[in-house]
Design a protein around this motif. Structure first.
Motif, PDB file in Angstrom:
ATOM      1  N   ARG A  92     -35.511 -22.550  55.654  1.00  0.00           N
ATOM      2  CA  ARG A  92     -35.780 -21.178  56.435  1.00  0.00           C
ATOM      3  C   ARG A  92     -37.230 -21.890  56.897  1.00  0.00           C
ATOM      4  N   GLU A  93     -37.566 -21.377  57.929  1.00  0.00           N
ATOM      5  CA  GLU A  93     -39.063 -21.617  58.267  1.00  0.00           C
ATOM      6  C   GLU A  93     -40.057 -20.944  57.316  1.00  0.00           C
ATOM      7  N   LEU A  94     -40.006 -20.073  56.785  1.00  0.00           N
ATOM      8  CA  LEU A  94     -41.096 -19.714  55.676  1.00  0.00           C
ATOM      9  C   LEU A  94     -40.331 -19.272  54.655  1.00  0.00           C
ATOM     10  N   VAL A  95     -41.127 -19.525  53.389  1.00  0.00           N
ATOM     11  CA  VAL A  95     -40.447 -19.203  52.048  1.00  0.00           C
ATOM     12  C   VAL A  95     -41.653 -18.272  51.370  1.00  0.00           C
ATOM     13  N   PHE A  96     -41.285 -17.382  50.832  1.00  0.00           N
ATOM     14  CA  PHE A  96     -42.138 -16.486  49.800  1.00  0.00           C
ATOM     15  C   PHE A  96     -41.609 -16.564  48.469  1.00  0.00           C
ATOM     16  N   GLY A  97     -42.526 -16.889  47.436  1.00  0.00           N
ATOM     17  CA  GLY A  97     -42.202 -16.748  46.298  1.00  0.00           C
ATOM     18  C   GLY A  97     -42.654 -15.479  45.554  1.00  0.00           C
ATOM     19  N   ALA A  98     -41.551 -14.753  45.327  1.00  0.00           N
ATOM     20  CA  ALA A  98     -41.860 -13.323  44.836  1.00  0.00           C
ATOM     21  C   ALA A  98     -41.301 -13.186  43.207  1.00  0.00           C
ATOM     22  N   ASP A  99     -41.163 -14.423  42.875  1.00  0.00           N
ATOM     23  CA  ASP A  99     -40.290 -14.462  41.572  1.00  0.00           C
ATOM     24  C   ASP A  99     -41.088 -14.294  40.268  1.00  0.00           C
ATOM     25  N   GLY A 100     -42.054 -13.711  40.189  1.00  0.00           N
ATOM     26  CA  GLY A 100     -42.855 -13.093  38.829  1.00  0.00           C
ATOM     27  C   GLY A 100     -43.753 -14.036  38.074  1.00  0.00           C
TER      28      GLY A 100
ATOM     29  N   LEU B  49     -47.051 -17.510  47.911  1.00  0.00           N
ATOM     30  CA  LEU B  49     -46.658 -16.827  46.638  1.00  0.00           C
ATOM     31  C   LEU B  49     -47.371 -15.338  47.049  1.00  0.00           C
ATOM     32  N   ILE B  50     -46.649 -14.318  46.057  1.00  0.00           N
ATOM     33  CA  ILE B  50     -47.021 -12.983  46.461  1.00  0.00           C
ATOM     34  C   ILE B  50     -46.562 -12.380  45.093  1.00  0.00           C
ATOM     35  N   GLY B  51     -47.526 -11.223  44.684  1.00  0.00           N
ATOM     36  CA  GLY B  51     -47.065 -10.360  43.480  1.00  0.00           C
ATOM     37  C   GLY B  51     -47.622 -11.143  42.436  1.00  0.00           C
ATOM     38  N   ASP B  52     -46.731 -10.965  41.096  1.00  0.00           N
ATOM     39  CA  ASP B  52     -46.972 -11.743  39.856  1.00  0.00           C
ATOM     40  C   ASP B  52     -46.906 -13.263  40.030  1.00  0.00           C
ATOM     41  N   ALA B  53     -46.063 -13.761  40.925  1.00  0.00           N
ATOM     42  CA  ALA B  53     -46.056 -15.213  40.996  1.00  0.00           C
ATOM     43  C   ALA B  53     -47.498 -15.633  41.549  1.00  0.00           C
TER      44      ALA B  53
END
Length: 488
Positions: free
Chosen positions: A166-174, A311-315
């Motif tokens: 994918r062109e973009l990846v977000f890590g929202a995995d805590g 990265l986003i959130g707790d990650a």
């Protein structure tokens, strides 16, 4: 890729933050793949061992309002308008959270997560993949590698693993993010990282409902048994029960490790929580059966790698729960990112650096505030001098609402004010209140006109021209599209 084409986006982690981000980006026309390592929680209970309650406040509500889910969730949430402090002798003290019945809201972690996942599935262009465990990530190409569960593997011609590019990846995995761990291992990248374990750990206990479904304690309150180095808290549930959390050091004289026999645990509960013991469901047996869960603080810089993975959130910024801002902060990440997408007209090389710039300082600030708030909740909340201090602040805030908003209200009820500026203003307020509390005979003179004249003078000298003016002039750091006047 032409300007009219939009990036395909992978979001790793389908917790509340990942699911909310999927909804927001899908509504802007992006194709979203939302990956979750666990089974679908709507079919299988997943939350044992984790707090099943979360405190939702104005920052979180603002993000939910942006996707039209706020009223549905509010119908299932319980407003908590105050702290209810339980003294060792059983005495109760009510401490309002704000003015005019301002409240934080007790919501079900599983419930809000499932509502967001269901909403994400309803969006055009969103596909949710459960039981996909991230095993690898190419930070140049955006290729994510996943190990599949046995059931999912049987359905995949490729076997027990699968790749998505994918062109973009977000890590929202805590808190224990795999995306973050893989970023730390990158050669040639200057990534600063720390994970600090707090001395405190926690277990969950339960106060059931009465036989008629009513609450055994005040419903619209967050109950706290402050005992200096440890504490018990209780949040209400819609079924009349309370979810209780015991926070205590893992090691030490009074700790989870020292309370290693049933009779020790029984004495501990009778000594420190005598009014809670008759209400709790088998506290001794529950204590002995559960392993305490850790509390962590996460700092990482940068949050964005190659303008490809973020990265986003707790990650990005895991914090302790003592300000009730973990989920609220993650939801605010999503809202700010969504607003930046519009501001920068879907130009991701502009969006991602702006996102990190907008959020990093503010998230560092709330991590620090949450850490400090353990002392307030577990120790100061029951201290007479501290309560007097809060009483003086509250009265002064009523007299001069545009000059003084208490720190808790800035963090919890002022979503237009960045966390970093709330922290900065709070530091100056602390200096002012330290001086006021050192006034002669303040316990007897706290209502005297001279006390509030001194407070006003100090606020005018130390607060208004410096920190407050800077905060208001820079409010766009945290609110991209909001043009409302901010009063603090």
């Amino acid at each position: 890729m032409t300007k009219q084409e939009k990036e395909n986006i992978a979001i790793v982690g389908a917790g509340p933050v990942g699911a909310l981000l999927a909804v927001m980006l899908a509504r802007k026309g992006y194709k979203i793949d939302l990956f979750e390592s666990r089974p679908d929680s709507r079919a299988k209970a997943l939350y044992q061992g984790k707090s099943i309650n979360l405190a939702l406040s104005d920052r979180g509500w603002l993000a939910l309002k942006a996707i039209g889910l706020d009223e549905e969730i509010r119908r299932q949430a319980i407003p908590m308008t105050c702290r209810m402090i339980h003294a060792l002798d059983g005495g109760l003290t009510r401490q309002p959270y704000g003015k005019d019945n301002q409240a934080i809201w007790s919501v079900s972690r599983a419930g809000i997560n499932e509502q967001l996942i269901t909403l994400a599935e309803q969006q055009a262009g969103v596909e949710v993949h459960f039981e996909h465990k991230l095993t690898g990530l190419d930070f140049n190409s955006g290729t994510c590698s996943f190990a599949l569960s046995h059931q999912d593997a049987a359905r995949e011609a490729a076997g027990a693993s699968v790749d998505y590019t994918r062109e973009l990846v977000f890590g929202a995995d805590g808190t224990f993010s795999k995306v973050r761990r893989l970023a730390q291992e990158l050669a040639g990248q200057r990534i600063s990282y720390s994970m600090d374990y707090m001395p405190q750990t926690y277990i969950e206990l339960t106060i059931p409902a009465n036989s008629d479904g009513s609450f055994m304690m005040e419903k619209n309150a967050l109950h706290i048994w402050p005992r200096k180095n440890f504490m018990l808290i209780a949040l209400p549930n819609p079924d009349g029960s309370f979810t209780c959390t015991l926070f205590m050091d893992l090691q030490g004289e009074i700790s989870f490790e020292s309370l290693d026999e049933e009779h020790k645990v029984a004495v501990f509960f009778r000594q420190y929580f005598p009014d809670a013991v008759p209400l709790l469901t088998d506290p001794v047996a529950t204590f002995m059966a559960k392993a305490p869960s850790p509390l962590c603080l996460v700092h990482i810089d940068p949050w964005v790698v190659n303008n490809k993975v973020a990265l986003i959130g707790d990650a990005a910024h895991a914090m302790v729960p003592f300000y009730g801002q973990g989920m609220n902060c993650g939801f605010e990440d999503c809202r700010i990112l969504s607003e930046l997408v519009d501001k920068h007209e879907h130009d991701w090389p502009e969006i991602l650096p702006a996102y990190q710039s907008a959020r990093k300082e503010n998230c560092d600030a709330i991590i620090e505030l949450a850490k400090r708030n353990f002392v307030e909740m577990s120790d100061l909340a029951g201290d007479a001098r501290f309560l007097l201090r809060k009483k003086i602040e509250a009265k002064f805030s009523e007299m001069y609402p545009e000059l003084w908003i208490p720190l808790y209200s800035m963090v919890t009820f002022s979503p237009e004010l960045p966390y970093a500026h709330a922290l900065a203003i709070g530091e100056v307020q602390k200096e002012i209140m330290d001086e006021v509390m050192n006034s002669p005979d303040i316990e007897q003179n706290w209502q005297a006109e001279s006390t509030y004249q001194l407070l006003y003078q100090l606020a005018q000298e130390k607060l208004t021209p410096n920190i407050l003016a800077k905060a208001l002039s820079n409010k766009e750091i945290n609110t991209i599209s909001d043009t409302r006047e901010v009063k603090a």
